[in-house]
Design an enzyme around this catalytic site. Sequence first.
Site, mmCIF file in Angstrom:
data_model
loop_
_atom_site.group_PDB
_atom_site.id
_atom_site.type_symbol
_atom_site.label_atom_id
_atom_site.label_comp_id
_atom_site.label_asym_id
_atom_site.label_seq_id
_atom_site.Cartn_x
_atom_site.Cartn_y
_atom_site.Cartn_z
ATOM 1 N N GLN A 159 0.806 -1.226 0.000
ATOM 2 C CA GLN A 159 0.000 0.000 0.000
ATOM 3 C C GLN A 159 0.840 1.278 0.000
ATOM 4 O O GLN A 159 0.305 2.360 -0.152
ATOM 5 C CB GLN A 159 -0.959 0.033 1.197
ATOM 6 C CG GLN A 159 -2.293 -0.639 0.915
ATOM 7 C CD GLN A 159 -2.166 -2.148 0.883
ATOM 8 O OE1 GLN A 159 -1.644 -2.750 1.808
ATOM 9 N NE2 GLN A 159 -2.611 -2.764 -0.186
ATOM 10 N N ASN A 160 2.152 1.142 0.172
ATOM 11 C CA ASN A 160 2.981 2.347 0.104
ATOM 12 C C ASN A 160 3.001 2.819 -1.344
ATOM 13 O O ASN A 160 3.199 2.036 -2.263
ATOM 14 C CB ASN A 160 4.398 2.082 0.612
ATOM 15 C CG ASN A 160 5.155 3.375 0.823
ATOM 16 O OD1 ASN A 160 5.387 4.126 -0.109
ATOM 17 N ND2 ASN A 160 5.541 3.631 2.060
ATOM 18 N N ARG A 161 2.829 4.100 -1.528
ATOM 19 C CA ARG A 161 2.665 4.656 -2.875
ATOM 20 C C ARG A 161 3.975 5.123 -3.513
ATOM 21 O O ARG A 161 3.969 5.674 -4.614
ATOM 22 C CB ARG A 161 1.656 5.807 -2.813
ATOM 23 C CG ARG A 161 0.282 5.297 -2.337
ATOM 24 C CD ARG A 161 -0.655 6.392 -1.973
ATOM 25 N NE ARG A 161 -0.232 7.024 -0.711
ATOM 26 C CZ ARG A 161 -0.861 8.051 -0.148
ATOM 27 N NH1 ARG A 161 -1.927 8.560 -0.721
ATOM 28 N NH2 ARG A 161 -0.428 8.572 0.981
#
Length: 172
Positions: free
Chosen positions: A51-53
């Site tokens: 989920q880290n962008r």
Amino acid sequence: MTRKETDSTSKYTHIVHPFPALWDENSEILILGSFPSVKSREQNFFYGHPQNRYWKLIAKLFGEDAPTTIEEKKAFALRNHIAMWDVIAECDIVGSSDSSIKNARANDLSAILNGSKVRRIFVNGKTAEKLYIKYIEPVTGIKAVCLPSTSPANAAFTMDRLFDAWKKAIFE
């Protein structure tokens, strides 16, 4: 290298940063995180949480497809003259919680700064900025530019807002 503290009520674990900085002699910017998340430590590479962008964002900034494998990520960063590292070399931490970091020891940036073309340093989020100001800026004398965190915990920043802020800071 992990050891649990003797206090059985504590969830803190002492962690030594498990992987090296990514850079080469052509690196022009350095992007520093605070300390790798559990997922990044498991993968042994930067921004490993799905989920880290970070990877989607940085790919969009440079007009490329997001890299997926560690080798693709390394090649992408180096091709675009990006060095990557973290402020903290080792600390006591609860899981991935940056706010829990204590007993920290900073990474030494001298090899990167002396062996590359890096002249601009960016920190990914407020915790990285706070730790940088406390531990690294007094040594290097170089001010870092704080970018909004790519962490999923920074829900206030949509991908569009992240893109605009990072683009302005890095390219303008």
